[in-house]
Motif scaffolding. Sequence first.
Motif, mmCIF file in Angstrom:
data_model
loop_
_atom_site.group_PDB
_atom_site.id
_atom_site.type_symbol
_atom_site.label_atom_id
_atom_site.label_comp_id
_atom_site.label_asym_id
_atom_site.label_seq_id
_atom_site.Cartn_x
_atom_site.Cartn_y
_atom_site.Cartn_z
ATOM 1 N N SER A 1 35.350 56.592 63.575
ATOM 2 C CA SER A 1 35.710 57.960 63.312
ATOM 3 C C SER A 1 36.917 58.382 64.150
ATOM 4 O O SER A 1 37.720 59.189 63.700
ATOM 5 N N ILE A 3 39.356 56.409 65.020
ATOM 6 C CA ILE A 3 40.497 55.757 64.377
ATOM 7 C C ILE A 3 40.938 56.585 63.171
ATOM 8 O O ILE A 3 42.128 56.766 62.925
ATOM 9 N N LEU A 4 39.998 57.112 62.410
ATOM 10 C CA LEU A 4 40.310 57.932 61.249
ATOM 11 C C LEU A 4 41.025 59.222 61.677
ATOM 12 O O LEU A 4 42.000 59.639 61.048
ATOM 13 N N ILE A 5 40.585 59.828 62.766
ATOM 14 C CA ILE A 5 41.222 61.043 63.280
ATOM 15 C C ILE A 5 42.651 60.743 63.736
ATOM 16 O O ILE A 5 43.582 61.498 63.466
ATOM 17 N N LEU A 7 44.570 58.271 62.636
ATOM 18 C CA LEU A 7 45.365 57.979 61.443
ATOM 19 C C LEU A 7 45.742 59.260 60.699
ATOM 20 O O LEU A 7 46.877 59.405 60.236
ATOM 21 N N VAL A 8 44.810 60.196 60.566
ATOM 22 C CA VAL A 8 45.103 61.463 59.902
ATOM 23 C C VAL A 8 46.127 62.249 60.721
ATOM 24 O O VAL A 8 47.079 62.820 60.172
#
Length: 193
Positions: A1, A3-5, A7-8
């Motif tokens: 999660s 990593i997703l933050i 990337l966004v």
Amino acid sequence: SIILIVLVGAGYYFLVYQPYQETLGSAKQTKLNEVNAYFKGPLALDPQKQTLTAEIESAETPEQALAVDVMTPATAAWREYQTQEINAQKDPYERVMITYSAAGQKNLIMKVADAQTIVNEADASVLANMVIETPDTVAVPIIITRLQAAGGLVNVGDSVDVYLRTTTTNETNQTAAQTTNTTSPSISGATVL
């Protein structure tokens, strides 16, 4: 999660925020260049220039930066300055010389009232490239007969060209005289006083 933050966040920065900031910076630079083009020379330190620069720098969107009106205050400042120059530079005959340098240089000697009309009608793009000086001319008395004036009447305020006509005599034969007329004026655009 996490990593997703990241990337966004990185995607938002590189795809939205950075191009927006480049657009804003470009809009601000365009307006600052316009301010510098109009507030130059004697108006380089004008307080209105600092006010406009601060207003452009504080813009938060490109539209705000591009909406800053530079022409109106620059025109008002240049009109005030050029009016002062007209009054300071006029000669005893109530004339000034306007030197305009934009595509080539033009020098115009005119009455103060005509110069004031030009200043009142022009905008900052013209006034910023205009220099008002005292005409460096002298009055020269020339006596012309009506026949030499091409049969016309010469009035005060007329613009005339003066051609040089010389007569030379041959030293060995005093009866032969040669008259030379020039095809280009020796003095062009003289004003009759």
